[in-house]
Design a protein around this motif. Sequence first.
Motif, PDB file in Angstrom:
ATOM      1  N   LEU A  82       0.826  -1.204   0.000  1.00  0.00           N
ATOM      2  CA  LEU A  82       0.000   0.000   0.000  1.00  0.00           C
ATOM      3  C   LEU A  82       0.862   1.257   0.000  1.00  0.00           C
ATOM      4  O   LEU A  82       0.531   2.249  -0.660  1.00  0.00           O
ATOM      5  CB  LEU A  82      -0.927  -0.014   1.220  1.00  0.00           C
ATOM      6  N   GLU A  83       1.975   1.218   0.722  1.00  0.00           N
ATOM      7  CA  GLU A  83       2.903   2.355   0.700  1.00  0.00           C
ATOM      8  C   GLU A  83       3.384   2.622  -0.720  1.00  0.00           C
ATOM      9  O   GLU A  83       3.477   3.772  -1.157  1.00  0.00           O
ATOM     10  CB  GLU A  83       4.099   2.078   1.612  1.00  0.00           C
ATOM     11  N   GLY A  84       3.692   1.548  -1.442  1.00  0.00           N
ATOM     12  CA  GLY A  84       4.152   1.699  -2.818  1.00  0.00           C
ATOM     13  C   GLY A  84       3.100   2.343  -3.700  1.00  0.00           C
ATOM     14  O   GLY A  84       3.403   3.189  -4.559  1.00  0.00           O
ATOM     15  N   LEU A  85       1.846   1.964  -3.494  1.00  0.00           N
ATOM     16  CA  LEU A  85       0.755   2.548  -4.275  1.00  0.00           C
ATOM     17  C   LEU A  85       0.650   4.045  -3.995  1.00  0.00           C
ATOM     18  O   LEU A  85       0.561   4.865  -4.927  1.00  0.00           O
ATOM     19  CB  LEU A  85      -0.548   1.828  -3.917  1.00  0.00           C
ATOM     20  N   TYR A  86       0.670   4.411  -2.722  1.00  0.00           N
ATOM     21  CA  TYR A  86       0.561   5.829  -2.362  1.00  0.00           C
ATOM     22  C   TYR A  86       1.787   6.620  -2.822  1.00  0.00           C
ATOM     23  O   TYR A  86       1.671   7.753  -3.290  1.00  0.00           O
ATOM     24  CB  TYR A  86       0.377   5.974  -0.855  1.00  0.00           C
ATOM     25  N   ARG A  87       2.942   6.014  -2.700  1.00  0.00           N
ATOM     26  CA  ARG A  87       4.164   6.710  -3.106  1.00  0.00           C
ATOM     27  C   ARG A  87       4.168   6.974  -4.613  1.00  0.00           C
ATOM     28  O   ARG A  87       4.588   8.051  -5.071  1.00  0.00           O
ATOM     29  CB  ARG A  87       5.391   5.874  -2.701  1.00  0.00           C
ATOM     30  N   SER A  88       3.682   6.013  -5.382  1.00  0.00           N
ATOM     31  CA  SER A  88       3.595   6.203  -6.835  1.00  0.00           C
ATOM     32  C   SER A  88       2.654   7.353  -7.163  1.00  0.00           C
ATOM     33  O   SER A  88       2.907   8.141  -8.084  1.00  0.00           O
ATOM     34  CB  SER A  88       3.108   4.918  -7.506  1.00  0.00           C
ATOM     35  N   GLY A  89       1.551   7.474  -6.411  1.00  0.00           N
ATOM     36  CA  GLY A  89       0.626   8.582  -6.634  1.00  0.00           C
ATOM     37  C   GLY A  89       1.237   9.923  -6.304  1.00  0.00           C
ATOM     38  O   GLY A  89       0.972  10.925  -6.991  1.00  0.00           O
ATOM     39  N   GLN A  90       2.089   9.952  -5.287  1.00  0.00           N
ATOM     40  CA  GLN A  90       2.777  11.186  -4.958  1.00  0.00           C
ATOM     41  C   GLN A  90       3.786  11.555  -6.040  1.00  0.00           C
ATOM     42  O   GLN A  90       3.909  12.727  -6.432  1.00  0.00           O
ATOM     43  CB  GLN A  90       3.484  11.042  -3.601  1.00  0.00           C
ATOM     44  N   GLN A  91       4.493  10.559  -6.537  1.00  0.00           N
ATOM     45  CA  GLN A  91       5.500  10.818  -7.565  1.00  0.00           C
ATOM     46  C   GLN A  91       4.872  11.283  -8.873  1.00  0.00           C
ATOM     47  O   GLN A  91       5.466  12.073  -9.610  1.00  0.00           O
ATOM     48  CB  GLN A  91       6.334   9.552  -7.793  1.00  0.00           C
ATOM     49  N   SER A  92       3.664  10.811  -9.159  1.00  0.00           N
ATOM     50  CA  SER A  92       2.982  11.224 -10.390  1.00  0.00           C
ATOM     51  C   SER A  92       2.305  12.576 -10.234  1.00  0.00           C
ATOM     52  O   SER A  92       1.840  13.158 -11.224  1.00  0.00           O
ATOM     53  CB  SER A  92       1.935  10.186 -10.791  1.00  0.00           C
ATOM     54  N   GLY A  93       2.221  13.065  -9.004  1.00  0.00           N
ATOM     55  CA  GLY A  93       1.573  14.347  -8.750  1.00  0.00           C
ATOM     56  C   GLY A  93       0.082  14.245  -8.499  1.00  0.00           C
ATOM     57  O   GLY A  93      -0.575  15.266  -8.263  1.00  0.00           O
ATOM     58  N   GLU A  94      -0.472  13.032  -8.524  1.00  0.00           N
ATOM     59  CA  GLU A  94      -1.902  12.862  -8.283  1.00  0.00           C
ATOM     60  C   GLU A  94      -2.247  12.967  -6.808  1.00  0.00           C
ATOM     61  O   GLU A  94      -3.358  13.384  -6.451  1.00  0.00           O
ATOM     62  CB  GLU A  94      -2.370  11.512  -8.819  1.00  0.00           C
ATOM     63  N   PHE A  95      -1.323  12.536  -5.952  1.00  0.00           N
ATOM     64  CA  PHE A  95      -1.583  12.543  -4.520  1.00  0.00           C
ATOM     65  C   PHE A  95      -0.769  13.644  -3.851  1.00  0.00           C
ATOM     66  O   PHE A  95       0.355  13.949  -4.275  1.00  0.00           O
ATOM     67  CB  PHE A  95      -1.213  11.199  -3.886  1.00  0.00           C
ATOM     68  N   ARG A  96      -1.335  14.190  -2.783  1.00  0.00           N
ATOM     69  CA  ARG A  96      -0.635  15.218  -2.008  1.00  0.00           C
ATOM     70  C   ARG A  96       0.471  14.582  -1.170  1.00  0.00           C
ATOM     71  O   ARG A  96       0.619  13.358  -1.134  1.00  0.00           O
ATOM     72  CB  ARG A  96      -1.639  15.934  -1.096  1.00  0.00           C
ATOM     73  N   ASP A  97       1.226  15.430  -0.504  1.00  0.00           N
ATOM     74  CA  ASP A  97       2.293  14.941   0.372  1.00  0.00           C
ATOM     75  C   ASP A  97       1.688  14.481   1.704  1.00  0.00           C
ATOM     76  O   ASP A  97       0.912  15.211   2.333  1.00  0.00           O
ATOM     77  CB  ASP A  97       3.309  16.063   0.619  1.00  0.00           C
ATOM     78  N   PHE A  98       2.028  13.282   2.119  1.00  0.00           N
ATOM     79  CA  PHE A  98       1.571  12.747   3.410  1.00  0.00           C
ATOM     80  C   PHE A  98       2.458  11.567   3.773  1.00  0.00           C
ATOM     81  O   PHE A  98       3.249  11.084   2.955  1.00  0.00           O
ATOM     82  CB  PHE A  98       0.093  12.309   3.354  1.00  0.00           C
TER      83      PHE A  98
END
Length: 205
Positions: free
Chosen positions: A143-159
């Motif tokens: 799950l961390e990998g999924l969220y981290r990928s979203g952050q790297q793509s700019g879709e997810f905020r920083d958390f």
Amino acid sequence: MRSKNESDGQKRSFIEKARRAQIIDAAVHTIAEVGYPNASLARIARTAEVSKGVISYHFDGKDELMDQVVIGVYTQIGEEVVPRVLAEQSMEGALRVHVRGVAEYALAHRERMTALAQIFRHSRDAQGAPRFGSQPEAIYEHLEGLYRSGQQSGEFRDFDVRVMAVSQQATLDAMFEYWRTHPGHDLLAHADELGELLVRAVRAR
């Protein structure tokens, strides 16, 4: 040309693998039917239509058998859900698919999910502490990998991705527990709503 010894060895390996799978399936059915405390090796053996000695030959006691049940369920979930997650074009879509995919697995394998909940609730170590006090580390790392990928793509905020991974798994566990105690609950609708909540929580503004 294969030697007779090689052929015989492969045959024995296949038979032993099939027997282990048979015993694991019997353990799942027994636990789901009578509960973990009542699922003795003798009772599991009767369900599998083998002797208790056959179980002891393949597994080093009830704890190892329970470990294999847990590993088997999580392996199946991964095999069914991960390819669908990877096929998504957006990380928001991947997050929604992950939540719904796990729910769809649960609907198709209710007995396995019931057995898993029983094992987590009742299995204890020699000191009386829960043997499965938390989810396997690999679950959180995925799950961390999924969220981290979203952050790297700019879709997810920083958390903090570990906080979100633990929070997501906790909400999934709560969803399944509610569904277990309320069998008529619409699990897929619940999963879709949960997926939307998670996306809104992490979406970049």
